[in-house]
Design a protein around this motif. Sequence first.
Motif, PDB file in Angstrom:
ATOM      1  N   LEU A 189       1.057  -0.817   0.006  1.00  0.00           N
ATOM      2  CA  LEU A 189      -0.229   0.118   0.073  1.00  0.00           C
ATOM      3  C   LEU A 189       0.980   1.262   0.018  1.00  0.00           C
ATOM      4  O   LEU A 189       0.317   1.931  -0.372  1.00  0.00           O
ATOM      5  CB  LEU A 189      -1.119   0.054   1.109  1.00  0.00           C
ATOM      6  N   ASP A 190       1.367   1.283   0.710  1.00  0.00           N
ATOM      7  CA  ASP A 190       2.872   2.417   0.846  1.00  0.00           C
ATOM      8  C   ASP A 190       3.710   2.775  -0.640  1.00  0.00           C
ATOM      9  O   ASP A 190       3.966   3.586  -1.105  1.00  0.00           O
ATOM     10  CB  ASP A 190       4.007   2.343   1.877  1.00  0.00           C
ATOM     11  N   ALA A 191       3.983   1.504  -0.944  1.00  0.00           N
ATOM     12  CA  ALA A 191       3.771   1.634  -2.849  1.00  0.00           C
ATOM     13  C   ALA A 191       2.939   1.819  -3.588  1.00  0.00           C
ATOM     14  O   ALA A 191       3.691   2.865  -4.170  1.00  0.00           O
ATOM     15  CB  ALA A 191       4.610   0.432  -3.225  1.00  0.00           C
ATOM     16  N   TYR A 192       2.207   1.745  -3.248  1.00  0.00           N
ATOM     17  CA  TYR A 192       1.269   2.703  -3.810  1.00  0.00           C
ATOM     18  C   TYR A 192       0.699   3.632  -3.985  1.00  0.00           C
ATOM     19  O   TYR A 192       0.589   4.768  -5.083  1.00  0.00           O
ATOM     20  CB  TYR A 192      -0.204   1.379  -4.271  1.00  0.00           C
ATOM     21  N   GLN A 193       0.894   3.991  -3.075  1.00  0.00           N
ATOM     22  CA  GLN A 193       1.027   5.408  -2.748  1.00  0.00           C
ATOM     23  C   GLN A 193       1.633   6.286  -3.026  1.00  0.00           C
ATOM     24  O   GLN A 193       2.152   8.123  -3.626  1.00  0.00           O
ATOM     25  CB  GLN A 193       0.860   6.232  -1.050  1.00  0.00           C
TER      26      GLN A 193
END
Length: 269
Positions: A189-193
């Motif tokens: 999720l951090d990577a998508y953000q």
Amino acid sequence: MTDDLSVLGLTPAEHAAYRALIAHQPVPPGEVLATLVDKGLATPVDGGYEAVAPDIALEVLILARERQLREAREHISSLMVAYRKHVTSPRPTLLEYVGDADAVRQRIVQVQQAGRLEVRRLIRSPQVPLEVHVECRTIYEAAALQPDPCGEVRVVPTLPVELYLVDDRMALIMLGEDRAAILQPCGLLDAYQELFERLWERALPPVPDDEAEARLLTSLLLSGLSDGQIARELGVSPRTAQRKLAALMQELGAQTRFQAGAQAALRDL
């Protein structure tokens, strides 16, 4: 702004009666008036009834509804435990797979409406606009740009994925036209953000088509990409990309990419 108080549990008849009391108009005795008294919106005075001041009466109803909502939110955790325990097939708690077209459409609406602070979206395909009631930033693939988008909007030629980020709490990632994954907080999720924020820095505000293409070509020209990479970004053949770049440099009166950048800065492209 709406003056509908149904969200506080008032029926239209009760709302109308309360407004009448506020205006010192008579309200006939009956169930509606009795209900206003029970809800603290009216009080008996000298054989009649008067409205209780809205900043007191309605504030009490609002506080009660907020308490109910807090209790409901606290109950979500226990419901999620039961949900994961009784699903037909075990699935990771960090990822939920949605494999039905109708369910995917429903989830797209639900996750956006669940935003508390901000919704961020990468939109690759045209869709029915959805009003979001929190801050919203959307990056559209050029072909999917809506005529009257909501929130802050930017545009890029192509996007790698269709994505809906809700606060820092979850993401819905489209895996196809009728498949999606819902992701809970984790490294992915951090990577998508981070992907969204990088794309937001590169994306441009929507402008008329000719100006948009000139701005985009200038940005790509100065980015250090090769002609082949620029062609992929534009979604055109290398020959077409070279022709567009040559036309832009001719329009700018530039012989080199450095000169093109300087001329573009002077013209605010």
